[in-house]
Every structure is written in structure tokens, then in C-alpha cells.
Design a protein around this motif. Structure first.
Motif, PDB file in Angstrom:
ATOM      1  N   TYR A   1      -2.815 -19.012  -6.095  1.00 16.83           N
ATOM      2  CA  TYR A   1      -2.424 -19.089  -4.594  1.00 16.83           C
ATOM      3  C   TYR A   1      -0.885 -19.010  -4.650  1.00 16.83           C
ATOM      4  O   TYR A   1      -0.163 -19.304  -5.409  1.00 16.83           O
ATOM      5  CB  TYR A   1      -3.036 -20.565  -4.196  1.00 16.83           C
ATOM      6  N   VAL A   2      -0.423 -18.399  -3.515  1.00 12.92           N
ATOM      7  CA  VAL A   2       0.911 -18.088  -3.061  1.00 12.92           C
ATOM      8  C   VAL A   2       1.451 -19.665  -2.729  1.00 12.92           C
ATOM      9  O   VAL A   2       0.639 -20.441  -2.208  1.00 12.92           O
ATOM     10  CB  VAL A   2       1.164 -17.285  -1.886  1.00 12.92           C
ATOM     11  N   ALA A   3       2.595 -19.656  -2.967  1.00 10.29           N
ATOM     12  CA  ALA A   3       3.130 -21.052  -2.618  1.00 10.29           C
ATOM     13  C   ALA A   3       4.717 -21.095  -2.086  1.00 10.29           C
ATOM     14  O   ALA A   3       5.293 -19.824  -2.154  1.00 10.29           O
ATOM     15  CB  ALA A   3       3.400 -22.104  -3.969  1.00 10.29           C
ATOM     16  N   VAL A   4       5.055 -21.923  -1.573  1.00 10.27           N
ATOM     17  CA  VAL A   4       6.498 -21.975  -0.924  1.00 10.27           C
ATOM     18  C   VAL A   4       7.212 -23.242  -1.658  1.00 10.27           C
ATOM     19  O   VAL A   4       6.549 -24.292  -1.589  1.00 10.27           O
ATOM     20  CB  VAL A   4       6.620 -22.205   0.293  1.00 10.27           C
ATOM     21  N   VAL A   5       8.283 -22.915  -2.678  1.00 10.10           N
ATOM     22  CA  VAL A   5       8.926 -23.919  -3.210  1.00 10.10           C
ATOM     23  C   VAL A   5      10.310 -24.136  -2.849  1.00 10.10           C
ATOM     24  O   VAL A   5      10.683 -23.415  -1.795  1.00 10.10           O
ATOM     25  CB  VAL A   5       8.957 -23.621  -4.503  1.00 10.10           C
ATOM     26  N   GLY A   6      11.011 -24.983  -3.442  1.00 12.06           N
ATOM     27  CA  GLY A   6      12.268 -25.341  -3.026  1.00 12.06           C
ATOM     28  C   GLY A   6      13.213 -24.258  -2.932  1.00 12.06           C
ATOM     29  O   GLY A   6      13.242 -23.595  -3.719  1.00 12.06           O
ATOM     30  N   SER A   7      14.301 -24.374  -1.857  1.00  9.99           N
ATOM     31  CA  SER A   7      15.117 -23.460  -1.738  1.00  9.99           C
ATOM     32  C   SER A   7      16.449 -23.869  -2.956  1.00  9.99           C
ATOM     33  O   SER A   7      16.270 -24.875  -3.516  1.00  9.99           O
ATOM     34  CB  SER A   7      15.820 -23.576  -0.464  1.00  9.99           C
ATOM     35  N   PRO A   8      17.301 -22.839  -3.219  1.00  8.57           N
ATOM     36  CA  PRO A   8      18.329 -23.024  -4.184  1.00  8.57           C
ATOM     37  C   PRO A   8      19.050 -24.472  -3.986  1.00  8.57           C
ATOM     38  O   PRO A   8      19.334 -25.168  -5.124  1.00  8.57           O
ATOM     39  CB  PRO A   8      18.962 -21.986  -4.126  1.00  8.57           C
ATOM     40  N   ASP A   9      19.356 -24.923  -2.694  1.00 10.51           N
ATOM     41  CA  ASP A   9      19.786 -26.130  -2.757  1.00 10.51           C
ATOM     42  C   ASP A   9      18.952 -27.509  -2.611  1.00 10.51           C
ATOM     43  O   ASP A   9      19.569 -28.412  -2.498  1.00 10.51           O
ATOM     44  CB  ASP A   9      20.944 -25.965  -1.208  1.00 10.51           C
ATOM     45  N   LYS A  10      17.863 -27.328  -2.600  1.00 14.15           N
ATOM     46  CA  LYS A  10      17.288 -28.177  -2.590  1.00 14.15           C
ATOM     47  C   LYS A  10      15.626 -27.961  -3.674  1.00 14.15           C
ATOM     48  O   LYS A  10      14.682 -27.858  -3.163  1.00 14.15           O
ATOM     49  CB  LYS A  10      16.380 -28.624  -1.121  1.00 14.15           C
TER      50      LYS A  10
END
Length: 595
Positions: free
Chosen positions: A307-316
Motif C-alpha cells: 500500500y502507498v503511505a504518507v510518512v513523516g516530513s524531514p523535520d518530523k
């Protein structure tokens, strides 16, 4: 003279009937087109309330609110023919009332028949016209279809018990490429090349893809973008997480121009991050590779679902985690921590007093719910209360949370911002992992767990939707916990020997620059020692013996030590979010309301 009146009556009727028949022909496709526009949910333009076939003048009259009995509003032209038809209508009454013999009446009724049919057609068109705005409004409220970015169909998991050794071997192979000179840099204009065309840079492209195993070594050499080369480009794209179209685009050219030494460093750094892992591989486990922004459900050594996912941004950043999935939460609530209340909620309430109500966030005190107007938002007293977001579609965690106890308090969950799953770059969360098609993953996780109807039943798609639909919070404990691991692999090798690469979004592969050691600043001397006797450190020199307080003892390990000293290169999990507690990281999942 007797036949003349019937001709006069017949012609206007015939003209009217013909005009209405044409309207019927135009009206039916117009209805179909309007309905078709509404049916295409993915279209960014809402379905039209006015039929496509309506002339501009008629459309303007309909917009002014003309009587629905006027057929001109439907689509008749307001020209001479329309006025003549209106003027001739009363003439049918004397004909109907004339005392004719029975046979003549039959003929008269037959003559009226087209007119009656035309009137019925007009009445039906008017009703259809009235119903169209309601249909269009109803269709415009329908949600747009969910779109997900394409994910790899490779059955090989990103992480297996063999991944560490396979990745080390791949690192050695790429080190040999780098020592041999690597590959030539390809010109950017190669991206405009079409299949079948020739280019002098094609031999260099063939050499690169032959080294990496994407193009068979026995492929015939030429300077043309032939079918075998197109297939090799598609294989290269699949290994790099790019759309495997086989078309040379800008992103593909950029990936091809990454030096072999950089690829070797990605593999070595990823292997180092795997050292010391004690992940309990089993028949069923879940892998989240953070740079890939994807979730894999692995069963019997192969990827059962990805599945596609959305993970943490570089600052989080999303931290690396090894734990087990224990529970599934339907309709979760979200409790806002004090840090978020202080830094984000209070400033929002100062600007917009209706912010909490809009986002369904309630304030809870010792004696129950508190009215937001009773709180002085100019200060920071709100941090003394509990702020909780109700469950529902607008909840930042969506409709489902996948619980996995860990010291970072991160987890996988649904999200109301599903449009992010369509993007190719999906680094937007505050540390947790949002999963596309999360309910399908939940169904896989709940296999073997008794369903809502007791032992012997299961959690199928209908049972999951029903369990969520009532809106009540529900916690389901898995009959057997499922191991889950969050890893950061920018370079890894699969059992088939292929090396895969992803962008180093958190910049963890590049070693930190070493501190200046030019001799201008002497290292700190041990307590009680004469500072003048301290010898300056030479550039790149390693310390001969560890001394308490020596500055160079704390410097990061050199790049080459990455593969042999994992402790020196292994990143601190919460590095991009320094200073945040586990509870704060847990709370930062309210991305949409808080932003």
C-alpha cells in the motif's frame, strides 16, 4: 376551397410537431450528457445543470426563472417559427368543436394526434429540465474517487532475514563499479528521445544498464532506443521507485546520473542501520520502508499486499521501530497534548474563536465539558485543560488506528486527507504512518481474530464497514500480534540480487562533516594537565588513545567506517524532532486541523 383549411392547420401542426421531435432528439442526448458528466466522478468540473444542447438565449431565460410551461426555456428557438407555433395553437379548438360527421371526427382526431404527442413530449422535456438541476446538485455532492499512486508489484519484500547480507554484497558490487570509473553522465536532452530514435548517448546508456543487470549482456549493441532497451529502462525505473513506463524522462535521467559511489554509500549505510536488529521475522509481518513511503504485508516470504503511505516530513521524521501490532481501533478519538495546545491551538483560537468547534475539538475539565468562551485565550491557561477531537470523518486519525506499542508512540492510521496518497512524494505526516486503503490492511491483520458475531466468524469488508458505521469507539485485540518494523533503507537488495534505491529524504546516508582539525585550536586537555603541552590534532588523524575530555574523541566516524561501525553511523531515531517527548510525537498527528 374545402381542402384549404385543413392544409393551413396541418402545416403549423406539422411544423410544431417536427420542431418538438427535433427537441426530443436534442433533449435526450442532453440528458445523457448531463448524467454522464455527473457519472464521471473524477472530473474536476461539476456536472452541468443546463443541458449541453440548450442555445445561449434559452439558457439565459431559464436562468431568469421563466415559467416552466414555456417550452422556449427547454430549448426551442425564439424565432419566427416558435412565434407562429404559439399563434396557431388556439386554432385547434374550433376544429375540435366543429360538428363534423363521425368519419370526419376520426380524421380530425388523427390530425390532432401529432400535436398531442408533441405536447406530451414538451411536458416530459419540461419535467426533465426541472429535475436536472436537482440531479446535478446531488451528483456534485458525491465524493471524488480515491486515487492512489502506483506501487511496485515486486513480490520480494523490502526486508527479509537475508536483506542485510544481500545488501552488503550489493554494496561491494557497486564499490567495484565506482573503482572502475562508474558510468558516463547522460545528457539531459536524452529525455526527449522517443522509442526507435537514435542518439549518440545510447551506447553509454546501454553500458550503464548492462552493469546494473537491467539490460542483458548479450543484447545487440546499437545507438537506437529499441524494445530491449525500453524494457531495460522500465526495469531500472522499477528498482528506483519510479513509474516503470520505459520512457526516458527527467527523473529517470537524474537517477541514471547518480554516481556509483553514491549508490555504494546508500547500500553500505542502509546495511549498517540493519546491524543489531532483532526483528522477529515470522510467517506474517508488516514492513514500512520510510524512504519508499510504502507498507508491505508479508506472508510466507512474499508480499501479499502493498500500500502507498504518507510518512513523516524531514523535520518530523518517522523513527525506526521494531514492535508488534496488538490492537485495531475503530473511530478513534485524538487527545491534544499541552505542547500542541500551547504552540498551535491557542494561536489559532486568537485568530478564529470558532476554530475548535469547526474541528470538533472539545475542552474537558475536572467537572465536565468547558465552554471555549469562558477561557482567556490571550494567556496560556488552556494548557491546563484536556482538548479532545471527536471521532468521525474529520478526525485527524481518520476512522481506523493500528496500535503498535513503542517508545516513540507512533502508529499507523487512516486520514481524512486521502488526496495525499495520489502524490509520488508522500512525506507530510508528523511521524506516524498514514496508510492508503487502510481498511484492507486491517482485514488482513484481523485474519484469525473472531469476528463481531462470535467464534467462527471473521472480519470481512462488510463487518469492518459495519463496525465503523455506528460511530462508536471500538477496540479489537488481535488473536495473534503481528510483528511490524519501520526501517530506513535508501539502498537494499532483494534475494534475486537486484539492488533497489530510494531518495535519502532525511539525509541520513551522508556522514556529518568532521570538526575542523587544522591545528589552530588545540584539543581540550585532561583536568590538571598543562594546556600548552597538548598536541594539536592533524587533519584526519585518529586518536591514539581515548582521553577524557578530548574534543576529537567525540567526532563522528569517517564515511568508510559506516559499513564496519554501525554504532557510529546509526541515526538517532528522533533526530529531526529533537526536544519532543514521546507524548508530543504521538500528538502531532493532528495535521489537518492544527495546520
Amino acid at each position: 376551397m374545402v381542402p384549404v383549411p385543413p392544409r393551413r392547420h396541418a402545416r403549423p401542426h406539422a411544423a410544431l410537431g417536427a420542431g418538438l421531435s427535433l427537441l426530443a432528439l436534442l433533449g435526450a442526448p442532453a440528458v445523457s450528457l448531463a448524467q454522464g458528466a455527473g457519472a464521471v466522478q473524477g472530473s474536476p468540473v461539476p456536472p452541468l445543470a443546463v443541458p449541453v444542447a440548450v442555445p445561449p438565449a434559452a439558457t439565459g431565460e431559464a436562468a431568469k426563472g421563466q415559467e416552466p410551461r414555456m417550452p422556449e426555456a427547454k430549448g426551442e428557438a425564439k424565432g419566427t417559427a416558435g412565434k407562429a407555433a404559439d399563434a396557431k395553437r388556439p386554432e385547434t379548438k374550433p376544429a375540435e368543436a366543429a360538428p363534423e360527421p363521425v368519419p370526419a371526427q376520426g380524421k380530425a382526431q388523427d390530425a390532432k394526434s401529432p400535436d398531442n404527442k408533441a405536447r406530451d413530449t414538451k411536458s416530459s422535456d419540461i419535467k426533465t429540465q426541472q429535475a436536472k438541476p436537482q440531479e446535478a446538485a446531488k451528483k456534485s455532492r458525491e465524493p471524488a474517487p480515491l486515487v492512489y499512486a502506483k506501487v511496485s508489484t515486486d513480490p520480494n519484500p523490502t526486508l527479509t532475514p537475508r536483506t542485510f547480507l544481500d545488501t552488503l554484497r550489493a554494496a561491494e558490487r557497486y564499490a567495484a563499479f565506482a573503482e572502475a570509473g562508474g558510468w558516463e553522465r547522460l545528457p539531459e536532452d536524452l529525455a526527449r528521445l522517443k522509442p526507435g530514435e537514435r542518439n549518440p548517448a545510447i551506447p553509454a546508456l546501454r553500458h550503464h544498464l548492462t552493469l546494473t543487470g537491467d539490460l542483458p549482456a548479450d543484447a545487440p549493441p546499437n545507438d537506437r532506443l529499441d524494445p530491449p532497451l525500453v524494457a531495460a529502462i522500465a526495469a531500472f525505473q522499477a528498482r528506483h521507485g519510479l513509474p516503470d513506463s520505459g520512457i526516458l524522462g527527467r527523473l529517470t535521467i537524474n537517477a541514471l546520473n547518480v554516481p556509483a559511489a553514491v549508490r555504494q554509500r546508500q547500500l553500505a549505510a542502509s546495511a549498517a542501520r540493519l546491524m543489531g536488529s532483532k526483528f522477529p521475522f515470522g510467517d506474517r509481518y508488516v514492513v514500512v520502508n520510510i524512504p519508499s513511503a510504502a507498507v508491505e504485508a508479508v506472508e510466507n516470504g512474499a508480499v501479499a499486499r502493498r500500500y502507498v503511505a504518507v510518512v513523516g516530513s524531514p523535520d518530523k521524521a518517522t523513527p525506526p521501530v521494531e514492535t508488534r501490532i496488538t490492537d485495531i481501533n475503530f473511530n478513534p478519538t485524538w487527545t491534544v497534548p499541552a505542547s500542541v495546545v500551547k504552540n498551535e491551538i491557542i494561536p489559532q483560537m486568537r485568530k478564529n474563536p470558532g476554530y475548535l468547534a469547526k474541528n470538533h475539538i472539545r475542552i474537558l475539565g475536572p467537572s465536565g465539558e468547558v465552554d471555549p468562551t469562558r477561557i482567556d485565550w490571550a494567556g496560556e491557561k488552556a494548557v491546563n485543560y484536556t482538548l479532545r477531537q471527536d471521532s468521525g470523518f474529520d478526525n485527524s486519525l481518520g476512522q481506523v488506528r493500528i496500535d503498535m506499542p513503542n517508545r516513540f508512540a507512533v502508529y499507523m492510521h487512516d486520514t481524512p486527507a486521502k488526496s495525499l496518497f495520489a502524490a509520488s512524494v508522500r512525506f507530510h505526516s508528523h511521524g506516524c504512518v498514514r496508510v492508503g486503503q487502510v481498511k484492507e490492511l486491517v482485514g488482513w491483520l484481523l485474519q484469525g481474530t473472531d469476528g463481531p458475531n462470535g467464534p467462527g466468524t471473521n472480519w470481512g469488508p462488510i463487518e469492518i464497514e459495519t463496525g465503523i458505521a455506528d460511530g462508536e469507539r471500538r477496540d479489537i485485540k488481535l488473536a495473534k500480534p503481528v510483528p511490524v518494523v519501520f526501517v530506513y533503507l535508501t539502498g537494499f537488495a532483494t534475494p534475486d540480487g537486484k539492488a533497489h534505491f530510494r531518495d535519502d529524504i532525511y539525509a541520513l546516508d551522508t556522514p556529518a562533516p568532521e570538526p575542523a582539525a587544522t591545528g589552530a585550536i588545540p584539543p581540550a586537555a585532561p583536568p590538571g594537565a598543562d594546556a600548552a603541552s597538548a598536541k594539536p590534532a592533524s587533519a584526519g588523524a585518529a586518536p591514539t588513545a581515548p582521553r577524557p575530555g578530548a574534543a576529537h574523541d567525540a567526532k563522528p566516524a569517517p564515511a568508510r567506517a559506516a559499513a564496519t561501525k554501525p554504532a557510529a553511523v546509526k541515526p538517532t531515531p528522533a533526530k529531526p524532532a529533537v526536544g519532543r517527548s514521546a507524548a508530543e510525537r504521538h500528538s502531532l498527528e493532528s495535521v489537518e486541523p492544527i495546520r
